[in-house]
Design a protein around this motif. Structure first.
Motif, PDB file in Angstrom:
ATOM      1  N   VAL A 144       0.789  -1.427  -0.121  1.00  0.00           N
ATOM      2  CA  VAL A 144       0.081  -0.040  -0.439  1.00  0.00           C
ATOM      3  C   VAL A 144       1.310   1.292   0.638  1.00  0.00           C
ATOM      4  O   VAL A 144       1.291   1.882   0.807  1.00  0.00           O
ATOM      5  CB  VAL A 144      -0.836   0.327   1.273  1.00  0.00           C
ATOM      6  N   ASN A 192      -2.043   3.815  -3.595  1.00  0.00           N
ATOM      7  CA  ASN A 192      -2.816   2.773  -3.576  1.00  0.00           C
ATOM      8  C   ASN A 192      -3.713   3.001  -3.045  1.00  0.00           C
ATOM      9  O   ASN A 192      -4.162   1.547  -2.462  1.00  0.00           O
ATOM     10  CB  ASN A 192      -2.022   1.984  -3.890  1.00  0.00           C
ATOM     11  N   SER A 247      -7.589   4.244  -5.690  1.00  0.00           N
ATOM     12  CA  SER A 247      -6.623   4.425  -5.689  1.00  0.00           C
ATOM     13  C   SER A 247      -6.214   5.087  -7.581  1.00  0.00           C
ATOM     14  O   SER A 247      -7.070   4.518  -8.537  1.00  0.00           O
ATOM     15  CB  SER A 247      -5.938   3.026  -5.897  1.00  0.00           C
ATOM     16  N   ARG A 296      -5.235  -3.999  -4.369  1.00  0.00           N
ATOM     17  CA  ARG A 296      -4.800  -3.911  -2.452  1.00  0.00           C
ATOM     18  C   ARG A 296      -5.798  -4.135  -2.168  1.00  0.00           C
ATOM     19  O   ARG A 296      -7.561  -3.905  -1.748  1.00  0.00           O
ATOM     20  CB  ARG A 296      -5.232  -1.905  -2.569  1.00  0.00           C
TER      21      ARG A 296
END
Length: 233
Positions: A144, A148, A201, A207
């Motif tokens: 992450v 993202n 994102s 994710r």
């Protein structure tokens, strides 16, 4: 906003309301990856039974140990949601405070209400003291980064009690915010009532995050937690 930071340690959770437990879920990643491979395709799936994930989230499992260390030895998973944000399933979530719990059936009990239904499962707003005593853990299967859609939290907002909707924006603007960046196997913990949000994102990958609410409290009879914490049969 008053400012942004990107990393806190477990010792700072009481003060700030969020903490990173780096690598705490590494041993869980193969089982979690298998679960996602066989899960229904949906941006957010509410899990009704832990199954093969139970050994990690209950008893002496690595994630259960984190929760018990934060809210006491009676901590147990009470709600589980599997998120899968990707270019094909992308969304944003504005600043808000979690105020409901997932129960097995709708039963009218003084102090519990109003009621809602999410993905066919009953949710109810309990006395806020129950929310304040809970902890939420987010288990990361993918990196992450700042692009993202990391979870963002308004630090120390968990200390503000029940926050009326009209006060949310003001509190966020006056708070330092934290972008919860993560590596695969990292676990972010946050106090369940903390103000939080997530943007769309802009990255090309997935994710995937398993989000688990833990409570050390029993519900008044006949209410019962909805999540079946039993393992695979």
């Amino acid at each position: 906003m008053a400012g942004r930071t990107r990393g806190l340690t477990g010792q700072q959770l009481d003060t700030h309301g969020a903490a990173l437990f780096a690598g705490a879920a590494r041993e869980m990643l193969p089982a979690l990856s298998d679960w996602y491979d066989n899960a229904p395709s949906a941006p957010g799936t509410r899990i009704t039974r832990l199954g093969a994930l139970a050994p990690f989230l209950t008893g002496d499992g690595p994630i259960a140990r984190i929760a018990k260390g934060l809210i006491g030895p009676n901590a147990r998973p009470v709600r589980a949601i599997a998120f899968d944000k990707s270019p094909g399933a992308n969304w944003s979530l504005g600043w808000h405070q979690d105020r409901t719990i997932n129960v097995a059936a709708r039963v009218e009990v003084p102090g519990f209400g109003p009621w809602t239904v999410k993905q066919g499962s009953p949710h109810v707003q309990p006395p806020f003291a129950l929310i304040e005593a809970m902890i939420t853990l987010r288990i990361h299967l993918d990196p992450v980064t700042i692009d993202n859609a990391p979870l963002e939290v308004a630090l120390a907002s968990h200390r503000c009690g029940y926050i009326p909707e009209r006060e949310v924006s003001r509190l966020v603007e006056s708070s330092q915010t934290l972008a919860c960046l993560a590596r695969p196997g990292d676990v972010w913990a946050y106090a369940t009532p903390i103000l939080h949000a997530s943007q769309k994102s802009t990255a090309s990958g997935q994710r995937r995050v398993l989000q688990i609410d833990f409570s050390a409290e029993s519900l008044p009879t006949p209410l019962a937690w909805a999540l079946d914490i039993s393992g695979a049969v």
